[in-house]
Design an enzyme around this catalytic site. Structure first.
Site, short mmCIF file in Angstrom:
data_model
loop_
_atom_site.label_atom_id
_atom_site.label_comp_id
_atom_site.label_asym_id
_atom_site.label_seq_id
_atom_site.Cartn_x
_atom_site.Cartn_y
_atom_site.Cartn_z
N ARG A 73 -4.75 17.96 -63.32
CA ARG A 73 -3.46 18.32 -62.76
C ARG A 73 -2.58 17.08 -62.64
NH1 ARG A 73 -3.67 18.98 -58.09
NH2 ARG A 73 -5.89 18.70 -57.70
N TYR A 215 -3.83 21.87 -69.63
CA TYR A 215 -5.08 21.69 -68.90
C TYR A 215 -5.11 22.41 -67.54
CZ TYR A 215 -9.54 19.39 -68.07
OH TYR A 215 -10.88 19.15 -67.89
N GLY A 217 -5.31 23.66 -63.91
CA GLY A 217 -4.32 24.16 -62.96
C GLY A 217 -2.88 24.00 -63.43
N LYS A 224 -3.78 27.71 -59.37
CA LYS A 224 -3.12 26.95 -58.31
C LYS A 224 -1.65 27.37 -58.16
CE LYS A 224 -6.87 25.16 -57.30
NZ LYS A 224 -7.65 24.02 -57.55
N HIS A 244 -7.07 27.03 -50.25
CA HIS A 244 -7.93 26.33 -51.23
C HIS A 244 -9.35 26.27 -50.66
CE1 HIS A 244 -8.54 22.39 -53.77
NE2 HIS A 244 -8.92 23.45 -54.44
N SER A 266 -9.85 18.78 -53.94
CA SER A 266 -10.38 18.92 -55.30
C SER A 266 -11.53 17.95 -55.53
CB SER A 266 -9.26 18.63 -56.31
OG SER A 266 -8.20 19.53 -56.08
N CYS A 268 -14.43 17.85 -54.14
CA CYS A 268 -15.10 17.41 -52.91
C CYS A 268 -16.19 18.38 -52.47
CB CYS A 268 -14.10 17.20 -51.79
SG CYS A 268 -13.05 15.76 -52.08
N LYS A 270 -16.63 22.15 -53.07
CA LYS A 270 -16.55 23.58 -52.78
C LYS A 270 -17.52 24.38 -53.64
CE LYS A 270 -12.12 23.77 -53.49
NZ LYS A 270 -12.00 22.31 -53.70
N THR A 271 -17.49 24.15 -54.96
CA THR A 271 -18.36 24.92 -55.85
C THR A 271 -19.82 24.71 -55.44
OG1 THR A 271 -16.77 24.70 -57.63
CG2 THR A 271 -19.01 25.29 -58.27
N ASP A 291 -13.24 28.51 -55.00
CA ASP A 291 -12.04 27.65 -55.01
C ASP A 291 -10.88 28.19 -54.18
OD1 ASP A 291 -11.00 25.15 -56.14
OD2 ASP A 291 -9.56 26.40 -57.21
N ARG A 387 -14.80 20.04 -67.28
CA ARG A 387 -15.03 21.30 -66.56
C ARG A 387 -15.72 22.35 -67.43
NH1 ARG A 387 -12.48 21.83 -61.11
NH2 ARG A 387 -11.54 19.81 -60.81
P1 GTP Z 1 -12.44 21.59 -57.48
O1 GTP Z 1 -12.92 22.56 -58.50
O2 GTP Z 1 -11.73 20.42 -58.09
O3 GTP Z 1 -11.60 22.22 -56.43
O4 GTP Z 1 -13.74 20.87 -56.84
P2 GTP Z 1 -14.85 21.36 -55.79
O5 GTP Z 1 -14.35 21.14 -54.40
O6 GTP Z 1 -15.35 22.70 -56.13
O7 GTP Z 1 -15.99 20.26 -56.01
P3 GTP Z 1 -17.46 20.41 -56.69
O8 GTP Z 1 -18.35 21.30 -55.89
O9 GTP Z 1 -17.28 20.73 -58.11
O10 GTP Z 1 -18.01 18.93 -56.54
C1 GTP Z 1 -17.35 17.82 -57.08
C2 GTP Z 1 -18.28 16.65 -57.17
O11 GTP Z 1 -18.82 16.33 -55.88
C3 GTP Z 1 -19.47 16.91 -58.10
O12 GTP Z 1 -19.70 15.77 -58.88
C4 GTP Z 1 -20.61 17.14 -57.14
O13 GTP Z 1 -21.84 16.76 -57.70
C5 GTP Z 1 -20.24 16.29 -55.91
N1 GTP Z 1 -20.77 16.87 -54.65
C6 GTP Z 1 -20.70 18.17 -54.27
N2 GTP Z 1 -21.34 18.38 -53.09
C7 GTP Z 1 -21.81 17.18 -52.69
C8 GTP Z 1 -22.55 16.74 -51.54
O14 GTP Z 1 -22.90 17.51 -50.65
N3 GTP Z 1 -22.85 15.41 -51.47
C9 GTP Z 1 -22.46 14.53 -52.46
N4 GTP Z 1 -22.80 13.25 -52.31
N5 GTP Z 1 -21.77 14.92 -53.57
C10 GTP Z 1 -21.44 16.21 -53.68
C1 SPV Z 2 -8.62 21.50 -58.41
O1 SPV Z 2 -8.13 20.46 -58.88
O2 SPV Z 2 -8.63 21.74 -57.18
C2 SPV Z 2 -9.24 22.49 -59.32
C3 SPV Z 2 -9.08 22.30 -60.76
O3 SPV Z 2 -9.83 23.44 -58.86
S1 SPV Z 2 -7.55 22.88 -61.35
O4 SPV Z 2 -7.69 24.26 -61.72
O5 SPV Z 2 -7.22 22.07 -62.55
O6 SPV Z 2 -6.54 22.74 -60.34
MN MN Z 3 -9.82 23.39 -56.57
#
Ligand code: GTP
Ligand code: SPV
Ligand code: MN
Length: 606
Positions: A73, A215, A217, A224, A244, A266, A268, A270-271, A291, A387
């Protein structure tokens, strides 16, 4: 399907208008069929834009490599074009809507030369749910069509719901790369230079105009742009919340379930949290969404959440069998990978996948890449914001009720971010307004999900909505306050928590995170039932030192560090909020939040 098959007069008129402006070679309507999806993917493969992966290892999967300038983004090129600048507020980029439309019309003129214009009718949320909303995206990118077919519900069923005069949010998108007569992309990802990229939201007229990026979002406009920026405006006007947030279901060993949402910026976690496999015996976590959450008050005063999406657009790096088994399983077939590395046998690889690179790779830039573990400076093979786009129903831990049109009742809301110091592992707000205060002060290290803000620096990202709030963030705080005005003690409304999995000591994470986060979820579950071991502190309600089982490798000393209030650190926090954060909002800052800050400072100084 063609425009002649459409019955909605206004939609047809809009399509004709955009066709005259953008001058595509032809127009195709996305009907949502597998045949159409397969044909579009085949086109991408034949033109060299996508690579078909090993069909034994990754059936139905393809890999795209984007242009190196178009990988995330672009927040500096994202605009809230409200009539008044004040309505966009201090945290959004603003351009006058008349001026922006005129600039964009100049760019859109003839921008689809040599390309097909696709019309994508889509539903955010289960078809026909009272909480769902319909949008129509016009795009010149087959990649966008295929991703939208996974991420949202697309096609004929949506058109049927729209009927002859149903309401939809118009979403216009172009990659901004017209082709000369006879010219082709030659397998190169089309996009426009940075200064021509515009991700524009018009909150009053509820329109989205996106130009120049293909790309995530920036281009999948249901996500988004619509489900957060435009939906947050609708939510303010209609009395609900567009956030979010992930949504998970957690079940204790006695079989009792609760639903929890969580807002983290983002990349941090969530997934990962939405799909975690608990390390504590007898507990179970299932996924509703990873998300975005749309939450509406029910007749019983509780908040009910739906996941408006139908797929996961998940961060690949760091995703392994041990960190997130369920995400890997969801992305094991019928998945679009973007900017990960390719192995010699046409499988995917990325940093943190859980095993060494098997031989020579092609990195996300299309270059040969051989792993050199002694070279700390080696550039990653997969882009840090690479992604996977995977259908939600392929996730082994998807909750059976994930498409319930009524939504699920929420018991707890979590806020959090990447904070190497100060913020403890978990604390609970004393009441709703205190919870809103915690949401409003969230700070986090910036990640690779944002292209034009330096990764690693800490910034305030209130409610993890900094890049996604479609109006004045101060008014957004007020909307949250208003949502709780009749239920401060949270008899029906969710309890609110602030978590931090990212405390560091000597450069290493103190808390192991991932599956072990279930230990914190257990304490949160107990708080909701009023049976948790708690202690009152200046910053809120915290677990006693023995309230959370220690995971392997975490010493009692570590636990103390994770659960002690760092008064000096928090006073610095207060100072920063008082001088740099809150003043931005001026008269839009709710007085309740200013008062909360005073109360916190007093308590810390006692
Ligand atoms: P967006 O899709 O961008 O909104 O991201 P998200 O908030 O869904 O983050 P996601 O779960 O994809 O995690 C992002 C990164 O953080 C990945 O590389 C994970 O491996 C890492 N991560 C997730 N949970 C943890 C945790 O509990 N501890 C640590 N150290 N890293 C984590
Ligand atoms: C984020 O950046 O919070 C995402 C990826 O979930 S995107 O869809 O590119 O915004
Ligand atoms: Mn997100």
């Amino acid at each position: 399907m063609t425009v002649n098959d459409l019955k909605h007069k206004k939609l047809v008129a809009w399509i004709e208008e955009i066709k005259a402006l953008c001058e595509p070679d032809d127009v195709v309507v996305a009907d949502g069929s597998k045949e159409q999806y397969d044909a579009l993917i085949n086109e991408c493969v034949d033109s060299g834009l996508a690579i078909r992966l090993n069909q034994e290892k990754k059936p139905g999967c393809v890999l795209f490599h984007s242009d190196p300038s178009d990988v995330a983004r672009v927040e500096k090129r994202t605009f809230i074009a409200s009539e008044k600048e004040e309505d966009a507020g201090p945290t959004n980029n603003w351009i006058d809507p008349v001026e922006l439309k005129s600039t964009l019309k100049g760019l859109y003129k003839g921008c689809m030369h040599g390309r097909t214009m696709y019309v994508i009718p889509f539903s955010m949320g289960p078809l026909g749910s009272p909480i769902s909303k319909i949008g129509v995206e016009i795009t010149d990118s087959a990649y966008v069509v295929c991703n939208m077919m996974i991420m949202t519900r697309v096609g004929v069923k949506v058109l049927d719901l729209l009927g002859e005069d149903g309401y939809y949010v118009p979403c216009l998108h172009s990659v901004g790369k017209p082709l000369e007569n006879g010219e082709t992309d030659g397998g190169k990802w089309p996009c426009a230079p940075m200064e021509h990229k515009y991700i524009s939201q018009f909150p009053e007229t509820r329109e989205i105009w996106s130009y120049g990026s293909g790309y995530g979002g920036n281009a999948l406009l249901g996500k988004k742009c619509m489900a957060l920026r435009i939906a947050s405006v609708l939510a303010r006007d209609e009395g609900w919340l567009a956030e979010h947030m992930l949504i998970l279901k957690i079940t204790n060993p006695e079989g009792k379930s609760k639903y929890v949402t969580g807002a983290f910026p983002s990349a941090c976690g969530k997934t990962n949290l939405a799909m975690l496999i608990p390390t504590i015996p007898g507990w179970k976590v299932e996924t509703i969404g990873d998300d975005i959450a749309w939450m509406k008050p029910g007749k019983d005063g509780r908040l009910y959440a739906i996941n408006p999406e139908a797929g996961f657009f998940g961060v690949a790096p760091g995703t392994s069998k041990s960190s997130n088994y369920n995400a890997l399983a969801a992305a094991s077939k019928n998945t679009i990978f973007t900017n990960v590395a390719l192995t010699e046998d046409k499988d995917v690889w990325w940093e943190g996948i859980g095993y060494d690179a098997p031989g020579k790779l092609i990195d996300w830039n299309g270059n040969e890449w051989i792993q050199d573990k002694n070279n700390k400076e080696q550039k990653p093979a997969a882009h840090p914001n690479s992604r996977f786009t995977a259908p939600a129903n392929q996730c082994p831990c998807i909750a059976p009720e994930w498409e319930d049109p009524q939504g699920v009742p929420i018991s707890a809301i979590l806020f959090g971010g990447r904070r190497p110091s100060t913020i403890p592992l978990v604390h609970m707000a004393r009441n709703w307004n205190h919870g809103v205060f915690l949401g409003s002060i969230v700070g986090s290290e910036v990640t690779a999900a944002t292209l034009d803000v330096k990764a690693g620096t800490i910034r305030r990202d209130p409610f993890a909505m900094l890049p996604f709030c479609g109006y004045n963030m101060g008014d957004y705080f007020q909307h949250w306050i208003d949502m709780g005005k009749d239920d401060q003690e949270q008899k029906n409304l969710p309890k609110i928590f602030y978590v931090n999995w990212f405390r560091k000591k000597d450069g290493k994470f103190v808390w192991p995170g991932y599956g072990d986060n279930s230990r914190v979820l257990k304490w949160i579950f107990e708080c909701c039932d009023g049976v948790a071991k708690t202690v009152d502190t200046p910053i809120g309600i915290m677990p006693t030192i023995d309230a959370i089982d220690r995971p392997e490798g975490v010493t009692e000393e570590d636990m103390k560090e994770l659960l002690t209030v760092d008064k000096a650190g928090w006073l610095k926090e207060v100072e920063d909020i008082r001088t740099n954060h809150y003043p931005k909002f001026g008269k839009h800052l709710p007085k309740e939040l200013a008062a909360m800050l005073d109360t916190l400072e007093e308590a810390l100084r006692k």
